[in-house]
Scaffold this active site. Sequence first.
Site, PDB file in Angstrom:
ATOM      1  N   LYS A 111       0.826  -1.216   0.000  1.00 30.71           N
ATOM      2  CA  LYS A 111       0.000   0.000   0.000  1.00 30.71           C
ATOM      3  C   LYS A 111       0.855   1.260   0.000  1.00 30.71           C
ATOM      4  O   LYS A 111       0.512   2.245  -0.647  1.00 30.71           O
ATOM      5  CB  LYS A 111      -0.967  -0.006   1.188  1.00 30.71           C
ATOM      6  CG  LYS A 111      -2.065  -1.040   1.038  1.00 30.71           C
ATOM      7  CD  LYS A 111      -3.063  -0.977   2.186  1.00 30.71           C
ATOM      8  CE  LYS A 111      -4.144  -2.038   2.020  1.00 30.71           C
ATOM      9  NZ  LYS A 111      -5.025  -2.136   3.171  1.00 30.71           N
ATOM     10  N   LYS A 206      -6.154 -11.696  -5.433  1.00 24.83           N
ATOM     11  CA  LYS A 206      -7.351 -11.873  -4.606  1.00 24.83           C
ATOM     12  C   LYS A 206      -8.416 -10.841  -4.985  1.00 24.83           C
ATOM     13  O   LYS A 206      -8.082  -9.746  -5.459  1.00 24.83           O
ATOM     14  CB  LYS A 206      -6.996 -11.823  -3.123  1.00 24.83           C
ATOM     15  CG  LYS A 206      -6.674 -10.460  -2.607  1.00 24.83           C
ATOM     16  CD  LYS A 206      -6.607 -10.380  -1.100  1.00 24.83           C
ATOM     17  CE  LYS A 206      -6.403  -8.903  -0.786  1.00 24.83           C
ATOM     18  NZ  LYS A 206      -6.244  -8.464   0.506  1.00 24.83           N
ATOM     19  N   LYS A 209     -11.526  -4.782  -2.832  1.00 22.99           N
ATOM     20  CA  LYS A 209     -12.340  -3.570  -3.018  1.00 22.99           C
ATOM     21  C   LYS A 209     -11.591  -2.538  -3.837  1.00 22.99           C
ATOM     22  O   LYS A 209     -12.203  -1.711  -4.509  1.00 22.99           O
ATOM     23  CB  LYS A 209     -12.643  -2.933  -1.658  1.00 22.99           C
ATOM     24  CG  LYS A 209     -13.581  -3.711  -0.803  1.00 22.99           C
ATOM     25  CD  LYS A 209     -13.800  -2.952   0.508  1.00 22.99           C
ATOM     26  CE  LYS A 209     -14.392  -3.868   1.558  1.00 22.99           C
ATOM     27  NZ  LYS A 209     -14.019  -3.498   2.924  1.00 22.99           N
TER      28      LYS A 209
HETATM   29  P1  TYM Z   1     -10.793  -5.955   5.089  1.00 24.63           P
HETATM   30  O1  TYM Z   1     -11.795  -4.884   5.312  1.00 24.63           O
HETATM   31  O2  TYM Z   1      -9.797  -5.812   4.011  1.00 24.63           O
HETATM   32  O3  TYM Z   1     -11.529  -7.333   4.852  1.00 24.63           O
HETATM   33  C1  TYM Z   1     -12.515  -7.793   5.751  1.00 24.63           C
HETATM   34  C2  TYM Z   1     -12.454  -9.300   5.881  1.00 24.63           C
HETATM   35  O4  TYM Z   1     -12.607  -9.895   4.586  1.00 24.63           O
HETATM   36  C3  TYM Z   1     -11.533 -10.783   4.349  1.00 24.63           C
HETATM   37  N1  TYM Z   1     -11.231 -10.752   2.910  1.00 24.63           N
HETATM   38  C4  TYM Z   1     -11.210 -11.834   2.136  1.00 24.63           C
HETATM   39  N2  TYM Z   1     -11.432 -13.137   2.399  1.00 24.63           N
HETATM   40  C5  TYM Z   1     -11.340 -14.006   1.362  1.00 24.63           C
HETATM   41  N3  TYM Z   1     -11.059 -13.628   0.090  1.00 24.63           N
HETATM   42  C6  TYM Z   1     -10.832 -12.330  -0.221  1.00 24.63           C
HETATM   43  N4  TYM Z   1     -10.572 -11.979  -1.475  1.00 24.63           N
HETATM   44  C7  TYM Z   1     -10.903 -11.371   0.818  1.00 24.63           C
HETATM   45  N5  TYM Z   1     -10.746 -10.023   0.865  1.00 24.63           N
HETATM   46  C8  TYM Z   1     -10.945  -9.664   2.153  1.00 24.63           C
HETATM   47  C9  TYM Z   1     -10.383 -10.262   5.181  1.00 24.63           C
HETATM   48  O5  TYM Z   1      -9.450 -11.288   5.440  1.00 24.63           O
HETATM   49  C10 TYM Z   1     -11.102  -9.802   6.421  1.00 24.63           C
HETATM   50  O6  TYM Z   1     -11.322 -10.879   7.305  1.00 24.63           O
HETATM   51  N6  TYM Z   1      -7.461  -5.297   8.729  1.00 24.63           N
HETATM   52  C11 TYM Z   1      -8.750  -5.879   8.424  1.00 24.63           C
HETATM   53  C12 TYM Z   1      -9.882  -5.333   9.235  1.00 24.63           C
HETATM   54  C13 TYM Z   1      -9.694  -5.359  10.707  1.00 24.63           C
HETATM   55  C14 TYM Z   1      -9.864  -6.473  11.566  1.00 24.63           C
HETATM   56  C15 TYM Z   1      -9.639  -5.978  12.863  1.00 24.63           C
HETATM   57  C16 TYM Z   1     -10.183  -7.803  11.332  1.00 24.63           C
HETATM   58  C17 TYM Z   1      -9.380  -4.289  11.480  1.00 24.63           C
HETATM   59  N7  TYM Z   1      -9.360  -4.657  12.781  1.00 24.63           N
HETATM   60  C18 TYM Z   1      -9.723  -6.826  13.981  1.00 24.63           C
HETATM   61  C19 TYM Z   1     -10.251  -8.641  12.455  1.00 24.63           C
HETATM   62  C20 TYM Z   1     -10.029  -8.150  13.752  1.00 24.63           C
HETATM   63  C21 TYM Z   1      -9.058  -5.591   6.956  1.00 24.63           C
HETATM   64  O7  TYM Z   1      -8.548  -4.711   6.360  1.00 24.63           O
HETATM   65  O8  TYM Z   1     -10.061  -6.318   6.465  1.00 24.63           O
END
Ligand code: TYM
Length: 343
Positions: A111, A206, A209
């Site tokens: 990023k 993957k 968004k």
């Molecule tokens: P984020 O918002 O990018 O994604 C949210 C959740 O979706 C999962 N995910 C996927 N799983 C399978 N295939 C994909 N292509 C895919 N894209 C996204 C992510 O693994 C995630 O579980 N840092 C985290 C958010 C966060 C968080 C936390 C999660 C902040 N604090 C505390 C757990 C606990 C994130 O950016 O997720």
Amino acid sequence: MKRAVSGVQPTGSVHLGNYLGAIKNWVALQDTYETLFIIVDLHAITLPHDTQQLRKSTRDTAALYLACGVDISKASVFVQSHVRAHSELMFLLCSSTPIGWLQKMTQFKEKSRKEGGENASVSLLTYPVLMAADIVLYQTDFVPVGEDQKQHLELARDLAQRVNNLYGGRKWKKLGGRGGSIFKIPEPLIPQVGARVMSLTDGLSKMSKSAPSDQSRINLLDSKDLIADKIKRCKTDSFAGLEFDNAERPECNNLLSVYQIVSGKTKEEVMEECKDMSWGTFKPLLADALIEHLNPIQIRYQEITEDRAYLNKVLSEGADRATEIADATLHNLHQAMGFYMRD
Ligand code: TYM
């Protein structure tokens, strides 16, 4: 009761990867654990953001949690910025985090490169510390996430352990505390299938968004026609028949896995059903299964967004419950770190 905590960033629309990798699995955990599901809006400002969009996406993401089956009679749903302890704990944890741990994070490297290196914000670097704070604040046992969060989870575990070693145990007891560990060490829960849903236009990246092309993902709120069109146009290959686990056919493995989950079938059933199919036969089958799976979510989403007062009440109650747990953890850490405690 053991606790599970997770969250999604309110940036853009929630897609099939977020759902299959995370949210769908949260729903399955609600009966067994105390669950807290966070709309992690503070994480969403680590990259330049649109202020109108942030507010809207926060509301939409909360509504989608409920539409996907998060049940507020069992789970707490809240907005990260509504619980001030997240930001505060992050600062306290930063003092125990070596910069090198953060600089080597894969997501930070990717990023920050996109942001032009030196121009990337400090918060992009400290992003994993905020995520660790989200987790350890609640004395969390399990964190249900997709595979891309594995490295962040490792860091959260290492950091929790480091703070326990630095400030817990006898030293904390001498300061009037309970002694022992300040934080629980959390375990990731990564699903067997769906942990890494791939892009529809490139089976080696993957689904995300931030990918520029909307054709690369299925958003949970895409219309039936759009879903059918995206599946019709998605990338495939020219092999005969369909199969799982062939490294030369990443798209095929991805689409079959998605079909497996949304149809509720086993891998063996899907193999039996699809092994001799052409793409022309399989694609409409997949599109129909997706539409059928997502349709009830979309209907519930409409109902929930029409009742803003209800959603606000859910978020307010969720934040109250979260604050109660978070403040207790923060109090312990303040005490253990040697801050002069207020009466
Ligand atoms: P984020 O918002 O990018 O994604 C949210 C959740 O979706 C999962 N995910 C996927 N799983 C399978 N295939 C994909 N292509 C895919 N894209 C996204 C992510 O693994 C995630 O579980 N840092 C985290 C958010 C966060 C968080 C936390 C999660 C902040 N604090 C505390 C757990 C606990 C994130 O950016 O997720």
